[in-house]
Motif scaffolding. Structure first.
Motif, short mmCIF file in Angstrom:
data_model
loop_
_atom_site.label_atom_id
_atom_site.label_comp_id
_atom_site.label_asym_id
_atom_site.label_seq_id
_atom_site.Cartn_x
_atom_site.Cartn_y
_atom_site.Cartn_z
N LEU A 1 5.04 -5.59 5.40
CA LEU A 1 5.88 -5.48 4.21
C LEU A 1 5.87 -4.04 3.71
O LEU A 1 4.89 -3.33 3.92
CB LEU A 1 5.36 -6.43 3.12
CG LEU A 1 5.54 -7.92 3.40
CD1 LEU A 1 4.92 -8.74 2.29
CD2 LEU A 1 7.01 -8.28 3.58
N PRO A 2 6.94 -3.61 3.04
CA PRO A 2 8.12 -4.39 2.65
C PRO A 2 9.07 -4.64 3.81
O PRO A 2 8.97 -3.98 4.85
CB PRO A 2 8.76 -3.50 1.58
CG PRO A 2 8.38 -2.11 2.00
CD PRO A 2 6.98 -2.22 2.54
N LEU A 3 9.99 -5.59 3.61
CA LEU A 3 10.99 -5.86 4.62
C LEU A 3 11.91 -4.64 4.76
O LEU A 3 12.15 -3.93 3.79
CB LEU A 3 11.84 -7.07 4.22
CG LEU A 3 11.12 -8.42 4.11
CD1 LEU A 3 12.11 -9.49 3.65
CD2 LEU A 3 10.49 -8.82 5.44
N PRO A 4 12.42 -4.39 5.97
CA PRO A 4 13.34 -3.26 6.16
C PRO A 4 14.57 -3.40 5.28
O PRO A 4 15.07 -4.52 5.07
CB PRO A 4 13.71 -3.37 7.65
CG PRO A 4 12.60 -4.15 8.27
CD PRO A 4 12.14 -5.11 7.22
N ASP A 5 15.07 -2.30 4.77
CA ASP A 5 16.24 -2.33 3.87
C ASP A 5 17.48 -2.88 4.56
O ASP A 5 18.35 -3.47 3.91
CB ASP A 5 16.53 -0.92 3.34
CG ASP A 5 15.44 -0.41 2.40
OD1 ASP A 5 14.75 -1.26 1.79
OD2 ASP A 5 15.28 0.82 2.30
N ASP A 6 17.58 -2.67 5.88
CA ASP A 6 18.80 -3.06 6.59
C ASP A 6 18.70 -4.42 7.28
O ASP A 6 19.52 -4.76 8.11
CB ASP A 6 19.17 -2.00 7.63
CG ASP A 6 18.06 -1.80 8.66
OD1 ASP A 6 16.95 -2.36 8.47
OD2 ASP A 6 18.30 -1.08 9.65
N ALA B 1 -1.55 -8.80 0.02
CA ALA B 1 -1.59 -8.11 -1.27
C ALA B 1 -0.20 -7.75 -1.79
O ALA B 1 -0.06 -7.42 -2.97
CB ALA B 1 -2.44 -6.84 -1.15
N LYS B 2 0.81 -7.83 -0.92
CA LYS B 2 2.14 -7.36 -1.31
C LYS B 2 3.13 -8.48 -1.62
O LYS B 2 4.28 -8.21 -1.97
CB LYS B 2 2.72 -6.47 -0.21
CG LYS B 2 1.99 -5.14 -0.05
CD LYS B 2 2.58 -4.31 1.07
CE LYS B 2 1.84 -2.98 1.21
NZ LYS B 2 2.37 -2.17 2.34
N VAL B 3 2.71 -9.74 -1.46
CA VAL B 3 3.64 -10.84 -1.72
C VAL B 3 3.47 -11.37 -3.14
O VAL B 3 2.41 -11.22 -3.76
CB VAL B 3 3.46 -12.00 -0.71
CG1 VAL B 3 3.68 -11.51 0.70
CG2 VAL B 3 2.09 -12.65 -0.86
N ASN B 4 4.52 -11.99 -3.64
CA ASN B 4 4.47 -12.62 -4.95
C ASN B 4 3.48 -13.78 -4.93
O ASN B 4 3.42 -14.54 -3.96
CB ASN B 4 5.87 -13.12 -5.33
CG ASN B 4 5.96 -13.58 -6.76
OD1 ASN B 4 5.38 -14.59 -7.15
ND2 ASN B 4 6.71 -12.83 -7.57
N VAL B 5 2.72 -13.93 -6.00
CA VAL B 5 1.68 -14.97 -6.04
C VAL B 5 2.28 -16.38 -5.94
O VAL B 5 1.55 -17.33 -5.64
CB VAL B 5 0.82 -14.86 -7.31
CG1 VAL B 5 0.01 -13.59 -7.30
CG2 VAL B 5 1.69 -14.94 -8.57
#
Length: 216
Positions: free
Chosen positions: A46-51, A82-86
């Protein structure tokens, strides 16, 4: 008066380092999820690629993958967690520890660390050797049952409740696998998932009827 129920599609994200079995899991889940228009996406970090055409708001279930023989894959998974929404830790995720090339021991440091992560994130921990076709199928069945709850195929069953029941009394697929119908179904799933994985690894696009998209 007759009523028809149209199942909405669900987007599943397999998140983990290369070599953690995510493409094998992806191919098998894609075949299992044809009837519910399941889209299985794969990404390393993460993060997911913008495209990529998707955002985390589109994702409804996450499978975090790691390999028990790779410290790097553990680090990648921890960073992803650590980067995902709880909200994903409310029954909408699972940790898959791939035991290929590694003899897991309940007392070793890797197992202890994984159990701690699973407990802290309130997320089910599943072990499987994805190079063993029987273990791969059983793993994907467990994931599919969890996803069924997320998309509402199991009425009145919250994903968290399913997690509690599954972790305290896991369902075995041995009986299903030993029946003639089960073996025939397993063979069909394996043949189609091998094709999907082979196409992925060779850089080909997956046909639309497989509803499979890959992000690297």
């Amino acid at each position: 008066m007759s009523y028809s129920y149209q199942m909405r599609s669900v987007k599943v994200l397999l998140l983990g380092d290369e070599g953690t079995g995510k493409h094998d899991i992806s191919g098998t889940l894609t075949v299992m999820g044809k009837s519910v228009n399941m889209k299985v996406l794969t990404c390393s970090r993460l993060p997911l690629p913008d495209d990529c055409g998707y955002s985390m708001e589109d994702i409804e279930f996450i499978c975090f993958t790691m390999c028990t023989s790779s410290a790097e894959s553990m680090e990648v998974m921890i960073n992803n967690l650590a980067k995902v929404n709880v909200s994903f830790f409310l029954g909408k995720s699972a940790i898959v520890a791939n035991t290929k090339d590694y003899d897991i021991d309940d007392d070793d440091d890797v197992c202890t660390q994984l159990n701690d992560l699973s407990s802290k994130c309130n997320t089910q921990l599943l072990y499987a050797n994805t190079e063993d076709q029987n273990e791969l199928l059983e793993l994907c069945r467990k994931l599919y049952r969890k996803i069924e709850c997320v998309v509402g195929m199991k009425s009145n069953i919250h994903p968290l409740l399913f997690d509690c029941v599954e972790m305290s009394n896991p369902v075995s697929d041995t009986t299903m696998m030993n029946t003639a119908a089960g073996l025939k179904l397993d063979k069909k799933i394996l043949e189609e998932s091998r094709l999907a994985v082979s196409m992925l690894r060779n850089g080909h696009e997956i046909s639309e009827n497989m509803n499979h998209e890959n992000m690297t």
